[in-house]
Design an enzyme around this catalytic site. Structure first.
Site, PDB file in Angstrom:
ATOM      1  N   ASP A 173       4.842   1.252 -12.722  1.00 47.38           N
ATOM      2  CA  ASP A 173       3.341   1.333 -13.175  1.00 47.38           C
ATOM      3  C   ASP A 173       3.839   1.293 -14.536  1.00 47.38           C
ATOM      4  O   ASP A 173       4.521   1.561 -15.682  1.00 47.38           O
ATOM      5  CB  ASP A 173       3.619   3.111 -13.528  1.00 47.38           C
ATOM      6  N   ALA A 227      -4.622   6.027  -1.086  1.00 47.25           N
ATOM      7  CA  ALA A 227      -5.083   6.952  -1.929  1.00 47.25           C
ATOM      8  C   ALA A 227      -5.689   6.809  -3.161  1.00 47.25           C
ATOM      9  O   ALA A 227      -6.486   7.359  -4.029  1.00 47.25           O
ATOM     10  CB  ALA A 227      -4.376   8.105  -2.159  1.00 47.25           C
ATOM     11  N   ARG A 229      -7.868   3.167  -4.742  1.00 48.38           N
ATOM     12  CA  ARG A 229      -9.122   2.894  -4.823  1.00 48.38           C
ATOM     13  C   ARG A 229      -9.502   1.955  -3.529  1.00 48.38           C
ATOM     14  O   ARG A 229      -7.415   0.549  -3.749  1.00 48.38           O
ATOM     15  CB  ARG A 229      -9.569   1.866  -5.734  1.00 48.38           C
ATOM     16  N   ASP A 253      -7.043   6.325   2.687  1.00 49.08           N
ATOM     17  CA  ASP A 253      -8.854   7.474   2.663  1.00 49.08           C
ATOM     18  C   ASP A 253      -9.635   6.574   1.953  1.00 49.08           C
ATOM     19  O   ASP A 253     -10.155   6.959   2.119  1.00 49.08           O
ATOM     20  CB  ASP A 253      -7.869   8.214   1.984  1.00 49.08           C
ATOM     21  N   GLU A 258     -17.603   1.095   0.619  1.00 45.48           N
ATOM     22  CA  GLU A 258     -16.923   2.763   1.440  1.00 45.48           C
ATOM     23  C   GLU A 258     -19.303   3.188   1.405  1.00 45.48           C
ATOM     24  O   GLU A 258     -19.718   2.870   0.503  1.00 45.48           O
ATOM     25  CB  GLU A 258     -16.717   3.849   0.386  1.00 45.48           C
ATOM     26  N   HIS A 276     -12.417   9.074   2.091  1.00 46.06           N
ATOM     27  CA  HIS A 276     -12.359   8.821   0.459  1.00 46.06           C
ATOM     28  C   HIS A 276     -12.223  10.818   0.799  1.00 46.06           C
ATOM     29  O   HIS A 276     -12.796  11.043  -0.218  1.00 46.06           O
ATOM     30  CB  HIS A 276     -13.395   7.997   0.104  1.00 46.06           C
TER      31      HIS A 276
HETATM   32  N1  NAD Z   1      -8.849   9.428  -2.337  1.00 48.73           N
HETATM   33  C1  NAD Z   1      -9.584  10.171  -3.446  1.00 48.73           C
HETATM   34  O1  NAD Z   1      -9.926  10.915  -2.736  1.00 48.73           O
HETATM   35  C2  NAD Z   1      -9.018  10.335  -4.987  1.00 48.73           C
HETATM   36  C3  NAD Z   1      -8.978  11.263  -5.857  1.00 48.73           C
HETATM   37  C4  NAD Z   1      -8.167  10.787  -6.886  1.00 48.73           C
HETATM   38  C5  NAD Z   1      -7.905   9.953  -7.642  1.00 48.73           C
HETATM   39  N2  NAD Z   1      -8.553   8.400  -7.148  1.00 48.73           N
HETATM   40  C6  NAD Z   1      -8.104   7.358  -7.036  1.00 48.73           C
HETATM   41  O2  NAD Z   1      -6.755   7.048  -7.778  1.00 48.73           O
HETATM   42  C7  NAD Z   1      -6.588   6.342  -9.289  1.00 48.73           C
HETATM   43  C8  NAD Z   1      -5.857   7.542  -9.558  1.00 48.73           C
HETATM   44  O3  NAD Z   1      -5.319   8.595  -9.765  1.00 48.73           O
HETATM   45  P1  NAD Z   1      -4.200   9.969 -11.905  1.00 48.73           P
HETATM   46  O4  NAD Z   1      -5.733  10.848 -10.936  1.00 48.73           O
HETATM   47  O5  NAD Z   1      -3.533   9.217 -10.727  1.00 48.73           O
HETATM   48  O6  NAD Z   1      -5.362   8.495 -12.215  1.00 48.73           O
HETATM   49  P2  NAD Z   1      -4.112   8.771 -13.638  1.00 48.73           P
HETATM   50  O7  NAD Z   1      -5.132   7.603 -14.900  1.00 48.73           O
HETATM   51  O8  NAD Z   1      -3.545   9.675 -13.705  1.00 48.73           O
HETATM   52  O9  NAD Z   1      -2.904   7.037 -12.676  1.00 48.73           O
HETATM   53  C9  NAD Z   1      -3.809   6.353 -12.940  1.00 48.73           C
HETATM   54  C10 NAD Z   1      -2.115   5.322 -13.011  1.00 48.73           C
HETATM   55  O10 NAD Z   1      -2.352   4.236 -12.488  1.00 48.73           O
HETATM   56  C11 NAD Z   1      -1.597   3.868 -13.685  1.00 48.73           C
HETATM   57  N3  NAD Z   1      -2.013   1.938 -13.811  1.00 48.73           N
HETATM   58  C12 NAD Z   1      -2.919   1.488 -14.098  1.00 48.73           C
HETATM   59  N4  NAD Z   1      -3.333  -0.175 -14.203  1.00 48.73           N
HETATM   60  C13 NAD Z   1      -1.689  -0.569 -13.700  1.00 48.73           C
HETATM   61  C14 NAD Z   1      -1.590  -1.726 -12.927  1.00 48.73           C
HETATM   62  N5  NAD Z   1      -1.907  -2.857 -13.365  1.00 48.73           N
HETATM   63  N6  NAD Z   1      -0.686  -1.799 -12.070  1.00 48.73           N
HETATM   64  C15 NAD Z   1       0.269  -0.403 -12.258  1.00 48.73           C
HETATM   65  N7  NAD Z   1      -0.036   1.049 -13.069  1.00 48.73           N
HETATM   66  C16 NAD Z   1      -1.261   0.899 -13.352  1.00 48.73           C
HETATM   67  C17 NAD Z   1      -1.799   4.424 -15.070  1.00 48.73           C
HETATM   68  O11 NAD Z   1      -1.081   3.876 -15.574  1.00 48.73           O
HETATM   69  C18 NAD Z   1      -2.045   5.438 -14.760  1.00 48.73           C
HETATM   70  O12 NAD Z   1       0.077   6.303 -14.711  1.00 48.73           O
HETATM   71  C19 NAD Z   1      -8.245   7.065 -10.059  1.00 48.73           C
HETATM   72  O13 NAD Z   1      -8.212   6.314 -10.778  1.00 48.73           O
HETATM   73  C20 NAD Z   1      -9.491   6.934  -8.412  1.00 48.73           C
HETATM   74  O14 NAD Z   1      -9.256   5.789  -8.934  1.00 48.73           O
HETATM   75  C21 NAD Z   1      -8.825   8.769  -5.554  1.00 48.73           C
END
Ligand code: NAD
Length: 318
Positions: A173, A227, A229, A253, A258, A276
């Site tokens: 990250d 988990a 996108r 997931d 979707e 999801h």
């Molecule tokens: N499956 C589900 O039910 C579910 C639930 C919650 C979130 N999500 C998805 O998971 C993603 C992450 O959720 P979160 O709460 O951890 O979000 P968050 O914003 O806390 O964390 C996302 C992380 O991704 C990093 N990031 C962004 N672009 C990047 C790149 N090009 N390379 C490497 N790292 C990068 C960011 O620096 C950040 O630390 C969300 O954006 C959402 O799309 C899915």
């Protein structure tokens, strides 16, 4: 006499005791399938001050501009791909996002998917249900390496659980500062991790990040879990690799589309699929609706939101 315009509209499947309480105080229009008819949304939302969505309603500039009374959009979840936050900022609409409220749920599901793949849980369950008793050995995760793609709220929650299982954790990250979890290049996660889980939003940079080359660089017995996108993983490349015996298995997931059209991934026995739901538990939904209800009350009463995305300043006044 025409019906009073609702103050709050909920256009996806979001509810719970917290919203019952909100509905007892204010007028709430609840149409859980309205997101399926986007052309009707401007008329449905005319005069509405607060809109509640999950990830299926496209809240773009044109919808925001057409809802002249709208002051807050509540996102029941954490991804913001479906909401034009800069446009909301420009138009003075607050976007409330309960960041981190479902991180524990996502983490538990992520680890559950990895364990299900490692122990062949789904095919063994199918076998036992049909009278079989194949005692096929699985794999332990203890002592192995868990690699995170994305070290935000959900990635960190997974790290805590992986460590509790006795695993070493590394992460890719580039946008977070150094901390207690070693940050390494993407290629090193591919090379070193036994389990790789994706916790990235869908952005121009992340779409297709897990492509054929990265998958080829992964250990041949690695487990991949998505988990974050669906768009981040090249699904045809993953299906090809799994069919060729590269990778131990995968847990997905989230999907590129979707719901997905059943294809090669649905036919592979070492793939575990869920719709999801990683972030959806009774506990997370309760936390999420509490944040949204609090922010909706605050903004509609002329105050500020506690969990805003973007600028978060309501310029539209009551
Ligand atoms: N499956 C589900 O039910 C579910 C639930 C919650 C979130 N999500 C998805 O998971 C993603 C992450 O959720 P979160 O709460 O951890 O979000 P968050 O914003 O806390 O964390 C996302 C992380 O991704 C990093 N990031 C962004 N672009 C990047 C790149 N090009 N390379 C490497 N790292 C990068 C960011 O620096 C950040 O630390 C969300 O954006 C959402 O799309 C899915």
């Amino acid at each position: 006499m025409s019906a009073p315009v609702a103050e709050i509209a909920v256009v996806e499947d979001v509810w719970g005791p917290t919203f019952d309480a909100l509905a007892a105080e204010r007028t709430v229009l609840r149409v859980p399938d309205a997101w399926q008819r986007p052309a009707e949304l401007p008329a449905l939302l005319a005069g509405v001050s607060a809109l509640v969505v999950r990830n299926r309603t496209t809240v773009d500039r044109s919808l925001l501009a057409s809802c002249a009374a709208l002051r807050i959009v509540g996102r029941a979840g954490v991804g913001m791909d479906n909401i034009d936050v800069p446009a909301a900022d420009e138009l003075g609409v607050v976007v409330s996002v309960p960041f981190g409220a479902n991180a524990v749920s996502v983490a538990e599901h992520t680890v559950g998917l990895a364990l299900a793949v490692a122990r062949h849980t789904v095919p063994l369950d199918t076998d036992v249900r049909s009278g079989g008793w194949q005692r096929r050995p699985g794999r332990e995760l203890a002592g192995r390496t868990w690699g995170l793609l994305g070290l935000g709220a959900t990635g960190r929650a997974v790290a805590a659980l992986a460590r509790a299982l006795g695993m070493r954790v590394i992460a890719y990250d580039p946008y977070v500062p150094d901390g207690d979890i070693p940050l390494v290049p993407l290629t090193q996660v591919a090379r070193d991790a036994d389990v790789i889980s994706v916790h990235l939003p869908a952005t121009a940079e992340t779409r297709g990040l897990v492509d054929d080359r990265l998958i080829a660089a992964m250990r041949p017995d690695a487990i991949l879990v998505n988990a974050g996108r669906g768009e981040v993983v090249d699904e045809p490349a993953l299906a090809d690799a799994l069919s060729a015996g590269h990778l131990f298995g995968a847990g997905l997931d989230v999907r590129a589309t979707e719901p997905p059209t059943p294809g090669p991934l649905e036919n592979l026995p070492n793939v575990v699929l869920t719709p999801h739901v990683a972030g959806i538990t009774a506990e997370s939904q309760d936390r999420i609706t509490q944040v949204l209800a609090q922010d909706i009350r605050a903004v509609l009463d002329g105050g500020t939101a506690t969990s805003p995305a973007g600028i978060g300043q309501p310029r539209r006044q009551p």
